[in-house]
Structures are given as structure tokens and as C-alpha cells.
Design a protein around this motif. Sequence first.
Motif, PDB file in Angstrom:
ATOM      1  N   TYR B   4      -9.940 -33.396  66.137  1.00 16.42           N
ATOM      2  CA  TYR B   4      -8.525 -33.712  66.277  1.00 16.42           C
ATOM      3  C   TYR B   4      -8.260 -34.564  67.513  1.00 16.42           C
ATOM      4  O   TYR B   4      -9.009 -34.532  68.491  1.00 16.42           O
ATOM      5  CB  TYR B   4      -7.707 -32.421  66.338  1.00 16.42           C
ATOM      6  CG  TYR B   4      -7.691 -31.744  67.689  1.00 16.42           C
ATOM      7  CD1 TYR B   4      -8.717 -30.888  68.068  1.00 16.42           C
ATOM      8  CD2 TYR B   4      -6.647 -31.966  68.568  1.00 16.42           C
ATOM      9  CE1 TYR B   4      -8.695 -30.273  69.295  1.00 16.42           C
ATOM     10  CE2 TYR B   4      -6.621 -31.349  69.814  1.00 16.42           C
ATOM     11  CZ  TYR B   4      -7.649 -30.509  70.173  1.00 16.42           C
ATOM     12  OH  TYR B   4      -7.638 -29.900  71.394  1.00 16.42           O
ATOM     13  N   THR B   5      -7.192 -35.325  67.427  1.00 12.89           N
ATOM     14  CA  THR B   5      -6.649 -35.970  68.614  1.00 12.89           C
ATOM     15  C   THR B   5      -5.189 -35.559  68.720  1.00 12.89           C
ATOM     16  O   THR B   5      -4.556 -35.222  67.711  1.00 12.89           O
ATOM     17  CB  THR B   5      -6.737 -37.509  68.554  1.00 12.89           C
ATOM     18  OG1 THR B   5      -6.023 -37.960  67.408  1.00 12.89           O
ATOM     19  CG2 THR B   5      -8.165 -37.996  68.501  1.00 12.89           C
ATOM     20  N   LEU B   6      -4.706 -35.597  69.925  1.00 15.60           N
ATOM     21  CA  LEU B   6      -3.328 -35.190  70.178  1.00 15.60           C
ATOM     22  C   LEU B   6      -2.690 -36.324  70.981  1.00 15.60           C
ATOM     23  O   LEU B   6      -3.198 -36.714  72.025  1.00 15.60           O
ATOM     24  CB  LEU B   6      -3.385 -33.899  70.975  1.00 15.60           C
ATOM     25  CG  LEU B   6      -2.145 -33.147  71.369  1.00 15.60           C
ATOM     26  CD1 LEU B   6      -2.537 -31.691  71.601  1.00 15.60           C
ATOM     27  CD2 LEU B   6      -1.567 -33.709  72.640  1.00 15.60           C
ATOM     28  N   PHE B  17      -0.420 -34.805  65.929  1.00 12.89           N
ATOM     29  CA  PHE B  17      -1.786 -34.307  65.736  1.00 12.89           C
ATOM     30  C   PHE B  17      -2.465 -35.153  64.673  1.00 12.89           C
ATOM     31  O   PHE B  17      -1.843 -35.526  63.686  1.00 12.89           O
ATOM     32  CB  PHE B  17      -1.772 -32.844  65.278  1.00 12.89           C
ATOM     33  CG  PHE B  17      -1.276 -31.878  66.312  1.00 12.89           C
ATOM     34  CD1 PHE B  17       0.081 -31.691  66.519  1.00 12.89           C
ATOM     35  CD2 PHE B  17      -2.170 -31.149  67.080  1.00 12.89           C
ATOM     36  CE1 PHE B  17       0.544 -30.795  67.474  1.00 12.89           C
ATOM     37  CE2 PHE B  17      -1.719 -30.246  68.034  1.00 12.89           C
ATOM     38  CZ  PHE B  17      -0.369 -30.072  68.233  1.00 12.89           C
ATOM     39  N   GLU B  18      -3.745 -35.410  64.865  1.00 10.82           N
ATOM     40  CA  GLU B  18      -4.476 -36.237  63.906  1.00 10.82           C
ATOM     41  C   GLU B  18      -5.911 -35.729  63.773  1.00 10.82           C
ATOM     42  O   GLU B  18      -6.464 -35.199  64.744  1.00 10.82           O
ATOM     43  CB  GLU B  18      -4.471 -37.686  64.429  1.00 10.82           C
ATOM     44  CG  GLU B  18      -4.825 -38.710  63.384  1.00 10.82           C
ATOM     45  CD  GLU B  18      -4.525 -40.140  63.854  1.00 10.82           C
ATOM     46  OE1 GLU B  18      -3.601 -40.335  64.675  1.00 10.82           O
ATOM     47  OE2 GLU B  18      -5.217 -41.049  63.379  1.00 10.82           O
ATOM     48  N   GLY B  19      -6.510 -35.866  62.596  1.00  8.43           N
ATOM     49  CA  GLY B  19      -7.912 -35.492  62.400  1.00  8.43           C
ATOM     50  C   GLY B  19      -8.059 -34.086  61.846  1.00  8.43           C
ATOM     51  O   GLY B  19      -7.369 -33.710  60.906  1.00  8.43           O
ATOM     52  N   ALA B  20      -8.975 -33.321  62.439  1.00  8.13           N
ATOM     53  CA  ALA B  20      -9.249 -31.959  61.958  1.00  8.13           C
ATOM     54  C   ALA B  20      -9.206 -31.002  63.148  1.00  8.13           C
ATOM     55  O   ALA B  20     -10.048 -31.087  64.042  1.00  8.13           O
ATOM     56  CB  ALA B  20     -10.612 -31.900  61.285  1.00  8.13           C
ATOM     57  N   LEU B  21      -8.236 -30.109  63.133  1.00  2.57           N
ATOM     58  CA  LEU B  21      -8.096 -29.129  64.226  1.00  2.57           C
ATOM     59  C   LEU B  21      -8.844 -27.862  63.827  1.00  2.57           C
ATOM     60  O   LEU B  21      -8.256 -26.870  63.419  1.00  2.57           O
ATOM     61  CB  LEU B  21      -6.607 -28.850  64.487  1.00  2.57           C
ATOM     62  CG  LEU B  21      -6.253 -27.874  65.610  1.00  2.57           C
ATOM     63  CD1 LEU B  21      -6.791 -28.352  66.950  1.00  2.57           C
ATOM     64  CD2 LEU B  21      -4.751 -27.670  65.696  1.00  2.57           C
ATOM     65  N   PHE B  51       2.534 -32.806  62.208  1.00  6.14           N
ATOM     66  CA  PHE B  51       1.209 -32.566  61.611  1.00  6.14           C
ATOM     67  C   PHE B  51       0.934 -33.464  60.406  1.00  6.14           C
ATOM     68  O   PHE B  51       0.018 -33.192  59.638  1.00  6.14           O
ATOM     69  CB  PHE B  51       1.090 -31.084  61.203  1.00  6.14           C
ATOM     70  CG  PHE B  51       1.176 -30.161  62.376  1.00  6.14           C
ATOM     71  CD1 PHE B  51       0.053 -29.894  63.141  1.00  6.14           C
ATOM     72  CD2 PHE B  51       2.377 -29.586  62.747  1.00  6.14           C
ATOM     73  CE1 PHE B  51       0.129 -29.053  64.251  1.00  6.14           C
ATOM     74  CE2 PHE B  51       2.467 -28.748  63.850  1.00  6.14           C
ATOM     75  CZ  PHE B  51       1.342 -28.483  64.605  1.00  6.14           C
ATOM     76  N   LEU B  54      -2.636 -34.576  60.349  1.00  5.97           N
ATOM     77  CA  LEU B  54      -3.698 -33.598  60.615  1.00  5.97           C
ATOM     78  C   LEU B  54      -4.248 -33.117  59.276  1.00  5.97           C
ATOM     79  O   LEU B  54      -3.624 -32.332  58.571  1.00  5.97           O
ATOM     80  CB  LEU B  54      -3.166 -32.413  61.427  1.00  5.97           C
ATOM     81  CG  LEU B  54      -4.272 -31.486  61.930  1.00  5.97           C
ATOM     82  CD1 LEU B  54      -5.119 -32.176  63.007  1.00  5.97           C
ATOM     83  CD2 LEU B  54      -3.705 -30.201  62.486  1.00  5.97           C
ATOM     84  N   ILE B  57      -7.101 -27.800  59.308  1.00 10.72           N
ATOM     85  CA  ILE B  57      -6.957 -26.869  60.427  1.00 10.72           C
ATOM     86  C   ILE B  57      -7.772 -25.622  60.071  1.00 10.72           C
ATOM     87  O   ILE B  57      -8.041 -25.380  58.883  1.00 10.72           O
ATOM     88  CB  ILE B  57      -5.464 -26.509  60.650  1.00 10.72           C
ATOM     89  CG1 ILE B  57      -5.225 -25.925  62.038  1.00 10.72           C
ATOM     90  CG2 ILE B  57      -4.953 -25.549  59.570  1.00 10.72           C
ATOM     91  CD1 ILE B  57      -3.768 -25.859  62.434  1.00 10.72           C
ATOM     92  N   GLY B  61      -7.370 -22.751  65.020  1.00 12.21           N
ATOM     93  CA  GLY B  61      -6.371 -23.774  65.354  1.00 12.21           C
ATOM     94  C   GLY B  61      -4.962 -23.233  65.195  1.00 12.21           C
ATOM     95  O   GLY B  61      -4.076 -23.491  66.027  1.00 12.21           O
TER      96      GLY B  61
END
Lengths: 177, 386
Positions: B4-6, B17-21, B51, B54, B57, B61
Amino acid sequence: MQSLRPQPQSSRMSPLFALKLTFPAQDFQTNWTQCSLLANYMAEYTAYQFTQQERAENIISTVANELLETAVHLATPHSDLTLHLEQHAAGLQLEVSLLPQPDLATAYTAFLQDLADDVGEQAYMQWLTAVTIPPHYFNQLGLMMIAHDFSVRITSVSLASERICTRLFIPNEELQA
Amino acid sequence: MTPYTLHYDPLDQQINFEGALRLITEEETARLLRELTAIHDRIEGVLRLNFQRLRYINAAGVRALSLFIDYARRQNALAIQVIASSVVAWSERVLPVLQAIWDRVEFSVYDKNFYKSQGIIEDDGFIPLLRNQTRILWPLEQEVLRRHGLKSGQRVADICCGCGDVPLLISREFAPSFILGVDHSEAAVAYARHLQSEFNIDNAEFQRGDATTLMINDNSFDFVSCRLSLQIFSQPELILKELIRITKPGGQVYVTCEDYDLIVGYPESALIHETYERAAVYGDQMGMDLRSGKKLYSMLAQARLEAIQTDHIMLDTSRADREAFAQVIESWRDFSVYTIGDDLGLDEADQATLLSGYEAQLRAIRSANGFTTWGIVACSGQKPRQ
């Protein structure tokens, strides 16, 4: 490979689709991101069969990831994990069989029994906002989450050789809203 | 899948939020909590947690987010808005729990009712209209696409692709290396996938997505199109921003919009004109700008695209199969008079007035000496290389 699967009612019917994978538990215990990798792989491999492909992929991956994280917490190092995914007419069945660490086995089966009775709202909220996790943690929170937020049924069966098989069933209604 | 990126956007007081948390260790949970509380402690008012990008999760997370909401509850200094998306299915199911932790958490799903006509346009009853439009437009538009830089070997994305027929025709006629079609309608994407198997085309893919928040990497396509769609959104600039983001530097962004001011007919010119005037007004009330073709050049210029070029796709009765054209107008008539008319609560007199113009246009199409048009503006620009 020897069959590790129990033979409850739903498994007697031939699946529409099946996938079986076996891995050393240690692969995951030393590199936890493998859980995510494998969950996404299974989800992408399977989801094309559903009309709402993106939805199915996302839910399968979310549920499978929690099951895998649980299995990796539980498994004895140097043992193997066997993962079995089947598509049936009513939904998708995921099974993982493993040799649990002796000090976790009883707690795990007791926890699943409680979970089958009821996903207590209050207990779930307590887990979510707990500042520290308990010493014997095997991803109870993950199993509670998928039981609480997705219409997933979770059962567990003890097998020969002290192995445990945990089964999740995701109904089609969840994968195709 | 990337971790993830924030990203904190101070203009909207929004954390994206982006990606995988999918957190693993307690240290990761603590780190995320520190980041969130640091942002919390330096602002006032409303904090948004977005989200939409995202993809995944895990429970750890969710726990980190819950701990943050619990922190916010104890501070009681901000209101929190949590924004989910139906495109990432987990978010609709999992995030509502945050409201249970604190009643000052407001939960919403961004792409439910995110444009007024969504229910109508994303219904599978809309697909025959899309198919008829393609039937008469494609012979003209393929030449326009060629002039605007679409060529063999490119990676192409068609955003708001509808039922997917145009991306498949592009695949057949232009031989791109790969073409991606994205649409928010489940029904349209399912139809597109079915059509793809009928066309037996391998280098195409269709995915459900939100055009204002595409799950596509930056700079990943040579040619990005969005055809006949910007006019239905109240904030088309949000979509244009995404089209530009996913286009490679030096790549081409191609958009088309219809413009009811370009529709004329003869005989019964006044009746036809009045109906399209009214239809445009009713469209406005549904959040659609049906006269937006003329605005495209300005939109692309303001978005800093270069080498902008425009074209008219002017369909008329002398250049189209008259019966296919009539079927499109019949679909518009039914859509406008009955679907939109019912939605807006038009009375019988208003519906009859609207209907009379469409019927006049149909008479013009079906009469050997009649004439009518459907005017679309096509506009493209190049994304700057630097």
C-alpha cells in the motif's frame, strides 16, 4: 499425493472446477507476502467463471488470504500445507489441511466452534480495537472478519496423523451480488 | 501486487490509500497508526479516508484502521468520512464496521449514484442502443481514429467502453498489441466479454472500473479513448485527468461528445429543432450535457494537452443506412420520452411535444428526400513528453 480431505456431504458431488496445491509451511512463515501472492493467484485463476469477475476476484482473494494467514500461523514448521479449491453449483469451497503446532490445536478448534455458533459483534469489536494481540494468535481476527462481513461458512475437521482441515464455503450470492 | 501507499491531499484533507493494505507485523500496524494520527493531529474539521484505489486489505489492516478510528473517537476533534467503492468489493463489506466504533464516522460508497442517469445508462436495456449507434458510427469513426493517431502495435485503452463492440472492432481493424475496455456497468462488461468470445479476439480485456478512479498504472497506454461518455458526467474533467494519467508521455488522448446543436432535419425542421432543444434541457436536469461537443477543444487545451486536433463525425441520411439510423432515433425517442421523461415526471403534454419531434425526424429518415444529421465532435491531444 495421498488424499487428506475428509468426505463430508458437499464433497461427494463432483466439483465444476478444482485446484489443489501443496506447499512447505516454512515458505510462508519466512516470507509472509506469499500468502497474498497465492490468494491473488487463486482468485484470478478462478474468477473468470463468474459474471461479476472483478467482484468475485476481490472477494475470493480477501477470504483466501485470511485462510492462508491462519494456516501459516497454525502450521508446524517443516510441515506442509495443502490447499484445495473447488467450485460447486452453489458456491466456492476452499480447504486447507495442515499439521498444527501442538499448543495451538485445541485453542483453534475451540475458537472455530465458538465462531460457528455466533460471530459476536462485541467480541469482534474488541478484537478490532485491541491495542495488543494475545500470545496465542492464529489470525482469529481474520476468521472473524470473513465470517462477520462475508457470508462465509467455516468448519473444521480433525484428520488422521493429527492434521486439521479447515473448510470455507463462499456462496454464489456473495460472489455475484 | 504492490504494497500500500498512503498519500495525503491537504486540499481536500483526504488520505488516499492505494495498492494492498495487507499488514503482517505489529510494527507495520504501529507505523500506519503513527502516520494516520500525525495527520489527524495537525488538521481541523473533516478528515476523509479514501479507499477507492485500495485493491486489497487484510484483517490486520482493518484493525489498524479501527485503532485509528478509536483514537479519533477518544480525541473527539474531527469528523471522519470513509469513502468506499463498489469496484473494490471488500470495501463495501468491511468498512462499515468503522461506523460501529464511532458514530462520527460517515460511510459512503463513491460510485453509487455518482451520476444522475447511472441507473438508466448502466441497465442492460441500454445495450441495444449502444449497438445500434456503433452500427452507424463505426464506418465513419474508424477513419477519424486513424487520423487521430490510432495505429497498429499500440497499447490502447477505451474508457467507458460500454458493451465493448468498439474496442473489439479496433482490435480487428487496427491490430493493437493490446486493448483494454473499462466500463462501470456490470451488464455492459458482461456483454463485452461475451462478444469477445464471439469475435474470438485474444488481445483484448474488459474490466469493470470507475472512470474517475481507474485501477490502471500511470503512463501505460499509447492511445486512450473515451467516446460519447463525458457528456453524462457532471464533472468530466475528473475523467479527463484519469485519461491523461494513464496515457504514456507522447501518447494520444481521444475523446468524443455529441452535440445536439449539430442535429438538423428537413422537412419539419422546427419540430425537430425544438425537440432536441427540449431534450438537451431535460438532459441538463439529469446531469448530462448533451451539447458538450463544442467544449471539448477547450477542455483538452485547459488540460495542457498538445497538438490538439478536432474532427466532426457528421452522420447524415445520405451517408448512413437509413433503417439503422431510424433504429437509433427510435432508441433515443424511447430513452428520452419514456425513460428520462418518467424519471423527471414529465406530464403527458410535455412527453407528446418531445415525441412529435422524434417522429418528425423518423419521417425525414424514412422519406427518400428527407434529410437529418447526428453530429459528434471528436478531439484529441498529445500528452506532453515531459
